[in-house]
Write an enzyme that holds these catalytic residues in place. Structure first.
Site: not given
Ligand code: 4NP
Length: 156
Positions: A8, A11, A13-15, A125
């Site tokens: 994702c 790294n 939340c989703r993955s 997300d």
């Molecule tokens: P993820 O979500 O891609 O599902 O882990 C996010 C986590 C952090 C950020 C963006 C998306 N960020 O911009 O820090």
């Protein structure tokens, strides 16, 4: 050994959620010794951090282990080490390909493509939406179908 990498953006939340849910299903199927699972982000802002509190909460509620998980960024060797690279959205797919070496055998697919009625859709997300429950339900369903796909392909 079939190796699967979930990807994702951050790294956290989703993955990591998909990594933990998929590992749980693989263990339940008695395939823990035959499928190796990891996750990574296309961004590097959260390197070394554990999963987001929202992801940890939903995993705990569903009795899914996430101990020891730490965020890391995608690297070029991932394309040689993993047979399946499973992204959460179209932007992850586009970005992960920046690490792709000239020749590799990894199959790069989006997670929701494994749910026939959600083909082409992005996993929203929860870092922005705050809705970890919705994401968990999609990830859980898609991971079950991904496992069936891999078992057929790998004759397991
Ligand atoms: P993820 O979500 O891609 O599902 O882990 C996010 C986590 C952090 C950020 C963006 C998306 N960020 O911009 O820090």
């Amino acid at each position: 050994m079939a190796k699967v990498l979930f990807v994702c953006l951050g790294n956290i939340c989703r993955s990591p959620m998909a990594e933990a849910v998929f590992r749980h299903k693989v263990a339940e199927a008695g395939l823990a010794g035959r499928i190796e699972i990891d996750s990574a982000g296309t961004g590097d802002w959260h390197t070394g951090e554990p999963p987001h509190e929202g992801t940890r909460t939903i995993l705990r509620q569903n009795q899914i282990d996430y101990s020891g998980m730490r965020a890391r960024q995608v690297r070029q060797s991932d394309f040689h080490e993993h047979r399946y690279i499973i992204t959460m959205d179209a932007s992850n797919t586009k970005n992960v390909m920046k690490w792709a070496p000239g020749s590799h055998d990894a199959e790069v697919r989006q997670l929701l493509d494994f749910i026939p009625e959600r083909r082409g859709e992005d996993v929203p997300d929860p870092y922005y939406t705050g809705n970890f429950q919705e994401v968990y339900e999609m990830v859980d369903e898609a991971c079950g179908l991904l496992l069936a796909y891999i078992r057929t392909k790998e004759d397991m």
